[in-house]
Motif scaffolding. Structure first.
Motif, mmCIF file in Angstrom:
data_model
loop_
_atom_site.group_PDB
_atom_site.id
_atom_site.type_symbol
_atom_site.label_atom_id
_atom_site.label_comp_id
_atom_site.label_asym_id
_atom_site.label_seq_id
_atom_site.Cartn_x
_atom_site.Cartn_y
_atom_site.Cartn_z
ATOM 1 N N GLN A 1 0.820 -1.207 0.000
ATOM 2 C CA GLN A 1 0.000 0.000 0.000
ATOM 3 C C GLN A 1 0.855 1.258 0.000
ATOM 4 O O GLN A 1 0.623 2.198 0.771
ATOM 5 C CB GLN A 1 -0.989 -0.026 1.166
ATOM 6 N N GLY A 2 1.894 1.250 -0.843
ATOM 7 C CA GLY A 2 2.718 2.430 -1.052
ATOM 8 C C GLY A 2 3.817 2.651 -0.024
ATOM 9 O O GLY A 2 4.537 3.645 -0.107
ATOM 10 N N LYS A 3 3.956 1.764 0.953
ATOM 11 C CA LYS A 3 4.993 1.918 1.977
ATOM 12 C C LYS A 3 5.899 0.699 1.995
ATOM 13 O O LYS A 3 5.451 -0.418 1.743
ATOM 14 C CB LYS A 3 4.361 2.068 3.377
ATOM 15 N N ILE A 4 7.180 0.923 2.323
ATOM 16 C CA ILE A 4 8.119 -0.183 2.488
ATOM 17 C C ILE A 4 7.935 -0.725 3.907
ATOM 18 O O ILE A 4 8.010 0.016 4.883
ATOM 19 C CB ILE A 4 9.584 0.266 2.274
ATOM 20 N N GLU A 5 7.671 -2.025 3.993
ATOM 21 C CA GLU A 5 7.437 -2.688 5.278
ATOM 22 C C GLU A 5 8.563 -3.695 5.551
ATOM 23 O O GLU A 5 9.193 -4.194 4.627
ATOM 24 C CB GLU A 5 6.101 -3.454 5.242
ATOM 25 N N GLU A 6 8.766 -3.981 6.828
ATOM 26 C CA GLU A 6 9.715 -5.018 7.235
ATOM 27 C C GLU A 6 9.094 -5.778 8.400
ATOM 28 O O GLU A 6 8.747 -5.184 9.419
ATOM 29 C CB GLU A 6 11.047 -4.399 7.653
ATOM 30 N N ASP A 7 8.940 -7.099 8.220
ATOM 31 C CA ASP A 7 8.280 -7.920 9.246
ATOM 32 C C ASP A 7 9.020 -9.227 9.455
ATOM 33 O O ASP A 7 9.623 -9.775 8.528
ATOM 34 C CB ASP A 7 6.843 -8.264 8.821
ATOM 35 N N SER A 8 8.905 -9.753 10.676
ATOM 36 C CA SER A 8 9.352 -11.112 10.963
ATOM 37 C C SER A 8 8.229 -12.049 10.538
ATOM 38 O O SER A 8 7.056 -11.788 10.833
ATOM 39 C CB SER A 8 9.624 -11.301 12.450
ATOM 40 N N GLU A 9 8.605 -13.119 9.854
ATOM 41 C CA GLU A 9 7.616 -14.095 9.391
ATOM 42 C C GLU A 9 8.184 -15.500 9.557
ATOM 43 O O GLU A 9 9.336 -15.685 9.938
ATOM 44 C CB GLU A 9 7.253 -13.853 7.916
ATOM 45 N N VAL A 10 7.352 -16.464 9.251
ATOM 46 C CA VAL A 10 7.727 -17.874 9.258
ATOM 47 C C VAL A 10 7.457 -18.386 7.850
ATOM 48 O O VAL A 10 6.404 -18.108 7.272
ATOM 49 C CB VAL A 10 6.892 -18.657 10.299
ATOM 50 N N LEU A 11 8.419 -19.131 7.300
ATOM 51 C CA LEU A 11 8.306 -19.625 5.927
ATOM 52 C C LEU A 11 7.924 -21.093 5.907
ATOM 53 O O LEU A 11 8.521 -21.907 6.618
ATOM 54 C CB LEU A 11 9.638 -19.436 5.190
ATOM 55 N N LEU A 12 6.939 -21.432 5.095
ATOM 56 C CA LEU A 12 6.596 -22.830 4.840
ATOM 57 C C LEU A 12 7.208 -23.230 3.501
ATOM 58 O O LEU A 12 7.005 -22.545 2.501
ATOM 59 C CB LEU A 12 5.080 -23.022 4.770
ATOM 60 N N MET A 13 7.964 -24.334 3.508
ATOM 61 C CA MET A 13 8.486 -24.927 2.268
ATOM 62 C C MET A 13 7.685 -26.214 2.069
ATOM 63 O O MET A 13 7.780 -27.151 2.865
ATOM 64 C CB MET A 13 9.980 -25.233 2.378
ATOM 65 N N ILE A 14 6.913 -26.254 1.010
ATOM 66 C CA ILE A 14 5.925 -27.310 0.809
ATOM 67 C C ILE A 14 6.301 -28.139 -0.416
ATOM 68 O O ILE A 14 6.503 -27.591 -1.496
ATOM 69 C CB ILE A 14 4.525 -26.677 0.610
ATOM 70 N N LYS A 15 6.396 -29.477 -0.232
ATOM 71 C CA LYS A 15 6.688 -30.366 -1.355
ATOM 72 C C LYS A 15 5.421 -31.107 -1.745
ATOM 73 O O LYS A 15 4.794 -31.768 -0.909
ATOM 74 C CB LYS A 15 7.794 -31.368 -0.990
ATOM 75 N N THR A 16 5.044 -30.980 -3.020
ATOM 76 C CA THR A 16 3.782 -31.543 -3.485
ATOM 77 C C THR A 16 3.852 -31.890 -4.962
ATOM 78 O O THR A 16 4.851 -31.628 -5.626
ATOM 79 C CB THR A 16 2.623 -30.549 -3.212
ATOM 80 N N ARG A 17 2.791 -32.452 -5.465
ATOM 81 C CA ARG A 17 2.663 -32.654 -6.911
ATOM 82 C C ARG A 17 2.323 -31.305 -7.550
ATOM 83 O O ARG A 17 1.554 -30.515 -6.989
ATOM 84 C CB ARG A 17 1.518 -33.616 -7.230
ATOM 85 N N SER A 18 2.849 -31.067 -8.726
ATOM 86 C CA SER A 18 2.537 -29.814 -9.425
ATOM 87 C C SER A 18 1.037 -29.687 -9.693
ATOM 88 O O SER A 18 0.479 -28.592 -9.638
ATOM 89 C CB SER A 18 3.327 -29.733 -10.735
ATOM 90 N N SER A 19 0.390 -30.815 -9.926
ATOM 91 C CA SER A 19 -1.051 -30.787 -10.195
ATOM 92 C C SER A 19 -1.870 -30.364 -8.975
ATOM 93 O O SER A 19 -3.035 -29.987 -9.101
ATOM 94 C CB SER A 19 -1.524 -32.164 -10.674
ATOM 95 N N LYS A 20 -1.277 -30.398 -7.779
ATOM 96 C CA LYS A 20 -1.978 -30.014 -6.554
ATOM 97 C C LYS A 20 -1.789 -28.543 -6.178
ATOM 98 O O LYS A 20 -2.418 -28.055 -5.234
ATOM 99 C CB LYS A 20 -1.505 -30.873 -5.379
ATOM 100 N N VAL A 21 -0.931 -27.825 -6.898
ATOM 101 C CA VAL A 21 -0.645 -26.434 -6.534
ATOM 102 C C VAL A 21 -1.905 -25.558 -6.559
ATOM 103 O O VAL A 21 -2.112 -24.771 -5.631
ATOM 104 C CB VAL A 21 0.505 -25.856 -7.390
ATOM 105 N N PRO A 22 -2.779 -25.660 -7.561
ATOM 106 C CA PRO A 22 -3.994 -24.824 -7.506
ATOM 107 C C PRO A 22 -4.862 -25.097 -6.271
ATOM 108 O O PRO A 22 -5.339 -24.158 -5.634
ATOM 109 C CB PRO A 22 -4.735 -25.184 -8.802
ATOM 110 N N ALA A 23 -5.040 -26.364 -5.895
ATOM 111 C CA ALA A 23 -5.835 -26.689 -4.701
ATOM 112 C C ALA A 23 -5.120 -26.219 -3.438
ATOM 113 O O ALA A 23 -5.758 -25.730 -2.499
ATOM 114 C CB ALA A 23 -6.094 -28.197 -4.640
ATOM 115 N N LEU A 24 -3.802 -26.344 -3.419
ATOM 116 C CA LEU A 24 -3.004 -25.854 -2.293
ATOM 117 C C LEU A 24 -3.178 -24.346 -2.147
ATOM 118 O O LEU A 24 -3.428 -23.834 -1.048
ATOM 119 C CB LEU A 24 -1.533 -26.209 -2.500
ATOM 120 N N ALA A 25 -3.063 -23.619 -3.243
ATOM 121 C CA ALA A 25 -3.204 -22.157 -3.215
ATOM 122 C C ALA A 25 -4.598 -21.751 -2.734
ATOM 123 O O ALA A 25 -4.740 -20.821 -1.926
ATOM 124 C CB ALA A 25 -2.918 -21.569 -4.594
ATOM 125 N N GLU A 26 -5.611 -22.455 -3.198
ATOM 126 C CA GLU A 26 -6.981 -22.160 -2.776
ATOM 127 C C GLU A 26 -7.150 -22.408 -1.282
ATOM 128 O O GLU A 26 -7.752 -21.594 -0.570
ATOM 129 C CB GLU A 26 -7.982 -23.002 -3.565
#
Length: 155
Positions: A95-120
């Motif tokens: 929203q027009g401002k530079i932000e900096e945040d602490s976050e947690v990253l998920l690294m997810i291993k799946t079938r490529s065909s499941k990515v749309p359902a995962l994203a949803e």
């Protein structure tokens, strides 16, 4: 006359000594040769089509959200494995401002065909207004691990 690393001294001790050395070497070498053989067979017998599986990345605001999402993603068979990487720092424009945040990253291993359902699923269950869900195709990897992903995540 030298014969291999044992030499003539071994043969002078009589045939029983040569047989004993041969048997001992065989016994000690068998586990190593078996392991090497099994790994070579495993790698040669597994086939993988590049891009069949993907690594997806999702950022979360904290450990609780990350663990809840990770567990549900695996339980719903949307992924074989989710690694939770704590304490990353994200710098981004929002929203027009530079932000900096602490976050947690998920690294997810799946079938490529499941990515749309995962994203949803992530969009529906994530607290962010715009949840990060990106994926990259897996081109290569350890064949037994890639097979495991395919076995754990049905098509």
């Amino acid at each position: 006359m030298l014969i291999g690393p044992l030499g003539a001294e071994t043969l002078r001790g009589g045939p029983w000594k040569a047989v004993t050395v041969t048997v001992l070497l065989s016994v000690f070498m068998f586990p190593l040769l078996r392991t090497v053989g099994l790994r070579a067979f495993s790698m040669a017998s597994e086939t993988y089509t590049p891009g069949t599986h993907s690594a997806a990345f999702v950022t979360c605001p904290n450990d609780t959200v990350a663990k809840d999402l990770a567990r549900a993603i695996v339980e719903k068979k949307l992924a074989a494995c989710v690694n939770i990487v704590p304490a990353i720092t994200s710098v981004y424009e929002w929203q027009g401002k530079i932000e900096e945040d602490s976050e947690v990253l998920l690294m997810i291993k799946t079938r490529s065909s499941k990515v749309p359902a995962l994203a949803e699923y992530v969009r529906s269950n994530h607290p962010y207004e715009v949840a990060e869900v990106i994926s990259l195709p897996i081109e290569q990897g350890n064949p037994p691990y890639l097979k495991w992903i395919g076995d754990a995540v049905p098509e």
